[in-house]
Design a protein around this motif. Sequence first.
Motif, PDB file in Angstrom:
ATOM      1  N   ILE A   4       0.843  -1.199   0.000  1.00  0.00           N
ATOM      2  CA  ILE A   4       0.000   0.000   0.000  1.00  0.00           C
ATOM      3  C   ILE A   4       0.877   1.248   0.000  1.00  0.00           C
ATOM      4  O   ILE A   4       0.615   2.192  -0.759  1.00  0.00           O
ATOM      5  N   LYS A   8       0.898   4.006  -3.003  1.00  0.00           N
ATOM      6  CA  LYS A   8       0.619   5.418  -2.714  1.00  0.00           C
ATOM      7  C   LYS A   8       1.766   6.306  -3.204  1.00  0.00           C
ATOM      8  O   LYS A   8       1.532   7.406  -3.716  1.00  0.00           O
ATOM      9  N   GLU A  27      -5.715  -3.973  -2.919  1.00  0.00           N
ATOM     10  CA  GLU A  27      -5.005  -4.135  -1.641  1.00  0.00           C
ATOM     11  C   GLU A  27      -5.908  -3.748  -0.473  1.00  0.00           C
ATOM     12  O   GLU A  27      -5.905  -4.415   0.566  1.00  0.00           O
ATOM     13  N   TYR A  28      -6.684  -2.694  -0.637  1.00  0.00           N
ATOM     14  CA  TYR A  28      -7.614  -2.297   0.418  1.00  0.00           C
ATOM     15  C   TYR A  28      -8.656  -3.385   0.668  1.00  0.00           C
ATOM     16  O   TYR A  28      -9.032  -3.646   1.810  1.00  0.00           O
ATOM     17  N   ASN A  33     -10.873  -3.019   3.899  1.00  0.00           N
ATOM     18  CA  ASN A  33     -11.191  -1.600   3.852  1.00  0.00           C
ATOM     19  C   ASN A  33     -12.002  -1.311   2.586  1.00  0.00           C
ATOM     20  O   ASN A  33     -11.516  -0.716   1.622  1.00  0.00           O
ATOM     21  N   GLU A  36     -12.494   2.534   1.275  1.00  0.00           N
ATOM     22  CA  GLU A  36     -11.398   3.091   0.468  1.00  0.00           C
ATOM     23  C   GLU A  36     -11.376   2.463  -0.920  1.00  0.00           C
ATOM     24  O   GLU A  36     -11.163   3.150  -1.913  1.00  0.00           O
ATOM     25  N   ALA A  37     -11.584   1.153  -0.975  1.00  0.00           N
ATOM     26  CA  ALA A  37     -11.589   0.459  -2.265  1.00  0.00           C
ATOM     27  C   ALA A  37     -12.716   0.986  -3.148  1.00  0.00           C
ATOM     28  O   ALA A  37     -12.501   1.290  -4.323  1.00  0.00           O
TER      29      ALA A  37
END
Length: 103
Positions: A4, A8, A27-28, A33, A36-37
């Motif tokens: 992550i 970023k 990955e989220y 999560n 966020e995804a």
Amino acid sequence: MDRIGKLKEFLEKNPTDSFIQHALALEYIKLGNDDEARSLFETILAREPGYTGSYYHLARLLERNEKTEEAIKVYEKGMAETQRAGDGHAYNELRAAYEELIF
């Protein structure tokens, strides 16, 4: 550095790179999560509706969160986009998931 963090970092250099955003969204999802995804998938598709891989993952995420009507709409839009693009493989994947959901 973790995945992550690395993704970023890449996004800082290329903030509108759909491939990187899509990878970060996946990955989220692995971390649970979904908010966020979902935000990333929606950003990708608003900017680049032809980025067809994101339709499937967004719709599956919506299904998991019991947002069936939203998932159906995402599948339908994705199927329309894949037909426009002539991407039979992606269309078939979306269609199969869609039919599994509605039947």
